[in-house]
Scaffold this motif. Structure first.
Motif, PDB file in Angstrom:
ATOM      1  N   LEU A 173      75.248 109.646   8.148  1.00 35.57           N
ATOM      2  CA  LEU A 173      75.555 111.040   7.827  1.00 35.57           C
ATOM      3  C   LEU A 173      76.994 111.198   7.352  1.00 35.57           C
ATOM      4  O   LEU A 173      77.274 111.914   6.382  1.00 35.57           O
ATOM      5  N   MET A 174      77.919 110.521   8.014  1.00 35.33           N
ATOM      6  CA  MET A 174      79.326 110.605   7.606  1.00 35.33           C
ATOM      7  C   MET A 174      79.560 109.959   6.248  1.00 35.33           C
ATOM      8  O   MET A 174      80.400 110.421   5.469  1.00 35.33           O
ATOM      9  N   THR A 175      78.820 108.901   5.945  1.00 38.19           N
ATOM     10  CA  THR A 175      78.945 108.248   4.635  1.00 38.19           C
ATOM     11  C   THR A 175      78.459 109.178   3.525  1.00 38.19           C
ATOM     12  O   THR A 175      79.110 109.314   2.480  1.00 38.19           O
ATOM     13  N   VAL A 176      77.312 109.814   3.746  1.00 39.67           N
ATOM     14  CA  VAL A 176      76.809 110.779   2.758  1.00 39.67           C
ATOM     15  C   VAL A 176      77.799 111.919   2.569  1.00 39.67           C
ATOM     16  O   VAL A 176      78.054 112.378   1.447  1.00 39.67           O
ATOM     17  N   THR A 177      78.383 112.391   3.670  1.00 44.60           N
ATOM     18  CA  THR A 177      79.374 113.467   3.591  1.00 44.60           C
ATOM     19  C   THR A 177      80.563 113.058   2.729  1.00 44.60           C
ATOM     20  O   THR A 177      81.041 113.831   1.891  1.00 44.60           O
ATOM     21  N   ALA A 178      81.056 111.831   2.927  1.00 44.85           N
ATOM     22  CA  ALA A 178      82.202 111.352   2.142  1.00 44.85           C
ATOM     23  C   ALA A 178      81.850 111.229   0.664  1.00 44.85           C
ATOM     24  O   ALA A 178      82.669 111.537  -0.211  1.00 44.85           O
ATOM     25  N   TYR A 211      79.120 120.070   1.232  1.00 44.68           N
ATOM     26  CA  TYR A 211      80.051 119.193   1.950  1.00 44.68           C
ATOM     27  C   TYR A 211      80.433 119.787   3.306  1.00 44.68           C
ATOM     28  O   TYR A 211      80.466 119.073   4.320  1.00 44.68           O
ATOM     29  N   ALA A 212      80.707 121.093   3.332  1.00 45.51           N
ATOM     30  CA  ALA A 212      81.092 121.743   4.591  1.00 45.51           C
ATOM     31  C   ALA A 212      79.970 121.637   5.620  1.00 45.51           C
ATOM     32  O   ALA A 212      80.216 121.358   6.807  1.00 45.51           O
ATOM     33  N   ALA A 213      78.717 121.859   5.152  1.00 43.62           N
ATOM     34  CA  ALA A 213      77.581 121.769   6.079  1.00 43.62           C
ATOM     35  C   ALA A 213      77.412 120.345   6.597  1.00 43.62           C
ATOM     36  O   ALA A 213      77.178 120.123   7.804  1.00 43.62           O
ATOM     37  N   LEU A 214      77.512 119.368   5.677  1.00 38.63           N
ATOM     38  CA  LEU A 214      77.378 117.977   6.099  1.00 38.63           C
ATOM     39  C   LEU A 214      78.525 117.559   7.015  1.00 38.63           C
ATOM     40  O   LEU A 214      78.312 116.812   7.988  1.00 38.63           O
ATOM     41  N   ARG A 215      79.729 118.026   6.725  1.00 35.73           N
ATOM     42  CA  ARG A 215      80.886 117.684   7.561  1.00 35.73           C
ATOM     43  C   ARG A 215      80.704 118.233   8.969  1.00 35.73           C
ATOM     44  O   ARG A 215      80.982 117.544   9.962  1.00 35.73           O
ATOM     45  N   TYR A 216      80.214 119.470   9.044  1.00 40.02           N
ATOM     46  CA  TYR A 216      79.968 120.065  10.363  1.00 40.02           C
ATOM     47  C   TYR A 216      78.911 119.264  11.120  1.00 40.02           C
ATOM     48  O   TYR A 216      79.080 118.937  12.300  1.00 40.02           O
ATOM     49  N   ALA A 217      77.821 118.930  10.411  1.00 43.39           N
ATOM     50  CA  ALA A 217      76.747 118.167  11.062  1.00 43.39           C
ATOM     51  C   ALA A 217      77.244 116.781  11.476  1.00 43.39           C
ATOM     52  O   ALA A 217      76.907 116.284  12.563  1.00 43.39           O
ATOM     53  N   GLY A 218      78.044 116.159  10.609  1.00 45.66           N
ATOM     54  CA  GLY A 218      78.558 114.830  10.932  1.00 45.66           C
ATOM     55  C   GLY A 218      79.497 114.843  12.120  1.00 45.66           C
ATOM     56  O   GLY A 218      79.405 113.998  13.020  1.00 45.66           O
ATOM     57  N   ASP A 219      80.426 115.806  12.146  1.00 45.36           N
ATOM     58  CA  ASP A 219      81.353 115.902  13.275  1.00 45.36           C
ATOM     59  C   ASP A 219      80.608 116.220  14.563  1.00 45.36           C
ATOM     60  O   ASP A 219      80.901 115.659  15.631  1.00 45.36           O
ATOM     61  N   ALA A 265      83.713 109.811  18.175  1.00 39.44           N
ATOM     62  CA  ALA A 265      83.952 111.249  18.095  1.00 39.44           C
ATOM     63  C   ALA A 265      85.121 111.605  17.189  1.00 39.44           C
ATOM     64  O   ALA A 265      85.098 112.647  16.526  1.00 39.44           O
ATOM     65  N   HIS A 266      86.166 110.771  17.140  1.00 38.93           N
ATOM     66  CA  HIS A 266      87.405 111.180  16.488  1.00 38.93           C
ATOM     67  C   HIS A 266      87.846 110.301  15.318  1.00 38.93           C
ATOM     68  O   HIS A 266      88.561 110.787  14.432  1.00 38.93           O
ATOM     69  N   LEU A 267      87.488 109.051  15.291  1.00 36.39           N
ATOM     70  CA  LEU A 267      88.021 108.136  14.275  1.00 36.39           C
ATOM     71  C   LEU A 267      87.001 107.704  13.236  1.00 36.39           C
ATOM     72  O   LEU A 267      87.380 107.349  12.120  1.00 36.39           O
ATOM     73  N   LEU A 268      85.719 107.717  13.597  1.00 44.10           N
ATOM     74  CA  LEU A 268      84.712 107.189  12.682  1.00 44.10           C
ATOM     75  C   LEU A 268      84.642 108.006  11.394  1.00 44.10           C
ATOM     76  O   LEU A 268      84.638 107.448  10.288  1.00 44.10           O
ATOM     77  N   GLY A 269      84.602 109.338  11.519  1.00 43.79           N
ATOM     78  CA  GLY A 269      84.530 110.198  10.345  1.00 43.79           C
ATOM     79  C   GLY A 269      85.725 110.036   9.425  1.00 43.79           C
ATOM     80  O   GLY A 269      85.560 109.775   8.219  1.00 43.79           O
ATOM     81  N   PRO A 270      86.969 110.193   9.926  1.00 44.27           N
ATOM     82  CA  PRO A 270      88.139 109.997   9.053  1.00 44.27           C
ATOM     83  C   PRO A 270      88.217 108.592   8.453  1.00 44.27           C
ATOM     84  O   PRO A 270      88.639 108.432   7.304  1.00 44.27           O
ATOM     85  N   PHE A 271      87.814 107.569   9.225  1.00 44.71           N
ATOM     86  CA  PHE A 271      87.878 106.197   8.714  1.00 44.71           C
ATOM     87  C   PHE A 271      86.913 106.003   7.550  1.00 44.71           C
ATOM     88  O   PHE A 271      87.260 105.435   6.513  1.00 44.71           O
ATOM     89  N   ILE A 272      85.676 106.498   7.699  1.00 43.89           N
ATOM     90  CA  ILE A 272      84.690 106.377   6.619  1.00 43.89           C
ATOM     91  C   ILE A 272      85.144 107.184   5.404  1.00 43.89           C
ATOM     92  O   ILE A 272      85.069 106.728   4.254  1.00 43.89           O
TER      93      ILE A 272
END
Length: 568
Positions: free
Chosen positions: A23-28, A67-75, A129-136
């Protein structure tokens, strides 16, 4: 690192992480594509018909909303996965620690496990929770933007793509150069934790000896070492941070010059150049954030590596087809057991018929307590066999083996809770009447009756709110409630006052009645009531017989007791 994270979590907990990563990859990717829409927007705005930008602006708005919806879902998925996996990780770590042999818990393990179970697990699980999203996002979004740039202008796209392997190489080299500093800091951290635990536990001894100031200096030195290790770790990260910043800024500047040259030569329009520079700037921000995330990721990776090492440590093997013991006789057959380079038990052969009592005497370090631990399979032997009911303990199921054995240690550990809760550990399903009966047999009821809260009295951490004799009575009541056919006693009255010693021995007599018993003993009372006594020296039996017979012989047993009056 994601592979290590999945390995540490195990197959049971890995699927939520895989879904979150996807999900985070698709968001990026969507974020990168949304920025790519800036190119046709700027082309239209700077062209002859600015109104042509409206469909592109609408598409950009839809992309940003998606993107906003996916970012919310990913976080949200990251936070849910992090909290769920944190609980699961504690259960998995606890189960693994319970399976590991007692020999694994050597010197330094207390600090290591306390740091790992506290900050280590939290730090490792915070990755989700905190690093995976920003790292991807820091990698996938720039790569998507570069792909978009390449689609609009191959020359600028390839120039931007050249930065990717350089940035990746800097990250890899930074990780390698920091490995030693991170390992040193982790070692200092565990050492400081050990010193803190030692300092707290040793307070009575230190204060009685008037050496609190000296001990504080040792702790202070350990904390200063930790501070120096942390400083070296920060300084080691500085070159990589500077190199990453200069690289990103250098490539951005080079891209600016290349774009300007192409625009001046008529190779691209001003709108395209402006759009490409906006995209390049958007690439730079996440890449620069890698410098900040690098230290946090390396710290989390080091914790994951330590968790992985603990979780991959081999527990004692379980028999594929467990054997059922016949009876409760005990036997040591040519047993050899080593701790490191030291042989603790050396070719020992010994048997205890069912229902008999064997007392083991000998000097400190002779291996007496080790015999009891080998029966309970706290360790596996290096040679020979330990048998219960004719079956090798390695071929008996762990639950079946422990159900047959009750152990009363010299150093009793009680869990934080009430007296009743600690007694019920022997058999959680016992009735109130059975608990009270076991307590009366151990003369624990005398202790309960004089306490204000009775059975609901809190024992404190490790049983610190009870005296040594009271803790022993709780331990004996627990063993009586378990009602196991084999009893192992490890010199349980060596430090008791006469009143508590009498009460404890009364409980022990009830505990031993009709059971197979091995007791580590130094007191004459225990030795006189044993069916047989063995003298253990340097891991070998050097004398065997009844206490009375051994004293009448001019042998090692009589020499061992020579400092005490050999009166019966």
């Amino acid at each position: 690192m994601i592979r290590m994270l999945l390995r540490v979590l195990g197959e049971e907990y890995a699927p939520p992480v895989r879904r979150t990563v996807a999900l985070m990859t698709v968001t990026a990717v969507v974020e990168g594509l949304s920025y790519g829409l800036l190119v046709p927007i700027l082309r239209a705005l700077f062209g002859t018909h600015p109104a042509d930008a409206r469909p592109w602006l609408a598409a950009f708005g839809i992309a940003v909303a998606l993107y906003a919806a996916l970012r919310y879902a990913g976080d949200l998925s990251g936070f849910h996965a992090g909290t769920t996996l944190l609980r699961g990780m504690y259960h998995r770590l606890g189960d693994q620690l319970a399976r590991l042999p007692v020999g694994w818990y050597g010197a330094g393990r207390a600090g290591e496990v306390s740091v790992l179970a506290g900050r280590g697990v939290l730090r490792a699980m915070s990755v989700i929770a905190h690093l995976l999203g920003p790292f991807i996002s820091a990698w996938v979004t720039p790569l998507t933007i570069v792909a978009v740039m390449t689609a609009f202008d191959r020359r600028l796209g390839l120039a931007a793509l050249a930065a990717v392997p350089v940035v990746a190489a800097i990250q890899v080299l930074a990780g390698r150069s920091m490995a030693a500093a991170d390992a040193e800091r982790a070692g200092r951290d565990h050492e400081a934790a050990d010193r803190v635990i030692e300092y707290l536990q040793a307070q009575p001894v230190l204060r009685a000896g008037g050496r609190t100031a000296e001990r504080f200096r040792l702790l202070d030195d350990s904390l200063h070492d930790l501070q120096r290790g942390s400083r070296r770790s920060v300084l080691a990260a500085l070159p990589a941070t500077v190199a990453l910043t200069l690289t990103v800024q250098g490539f951005f500047t080079a891209l600016l010059f290349l774009g300007a040259a192409l625009a001046l030569g008529g190779g691209i329009g001003a709108a395209d150049l402006l759009a490409v520079l906006v995209l390049a700037a958007r690439c730079a921000d996440p890449l620069l954030s890698l410098a900040e995330m690098g230290g946090r990721l390396r710290g989390a990776r080091s914790e994951l590596a330590r968790l992985d090492a603990v979780l991959r440590a081999e527990p004692l093997p379980e028999a594929a087809e467990p054997v059922e013991p016949v009876g409760h006789a005990l036997e040591f057959a040519s047993v050899v057991f080593r701790r490191g380079d030291r042989t603790v038990i050396d070719g020992l052969s010994l048997s205890v018929p069912e229902g008999q009592r064997l007392a083991v005497a000998g000097p400190s370090g002779a291996g007496k307590s080790t015999l009891l631990q080998l029966i309970a399979r706290f360790h596996d032997v290096d040679a020979g066999a330990v048998r219960v009911g004719g079956a090798d303990v390695r071929s008996i199921g762990t639950e079946d083996l422990m159900r047959r054995i009750a152990v009363v240690f010299q150093d009793v550990h009680l869990f934080h809770g009430t007296i009743e809760e600690n007694v019920r550990l022997g058999r959680p399903g016992a009735s109130d009447a059975e608990v009270r009966e076991a307590a009366a047999a151990a003369r624990l009821d005398e202790v309960v009756d004089r306490l204000p809260d009775g059975w609901a009295t809190e024992v404190g951490e490790g049983g610190a709110l009870l005296s040594g004799g009271e803790r022993q009575r709780v331990s004996i009541a627990r063993a009586l409630l378990k009602d196991a056919p084999i009893v192992l006693l490890d010199e349980i009255s060596s430090a008791l006052d006469p009143v508590n010693e009498a009460a404890v021995h009364a409980g022990v007599e009830r505990l031993m009645a009709g059971r197979t018993v091995i007791m580590v003993a130094h007191r004459l009372r225990a030795l006189q009531h044993a069916d047989r006594v063995v003298l253990l020296q340097s891991g070998r039996v050097t004398a065997e017989g009844t206490h009375r017979d051994l004293l009448t012989r001019d042998g090692p047993y009589a020499a061992f007791w020579n400092p005490e009056p050999a009166t019966l």
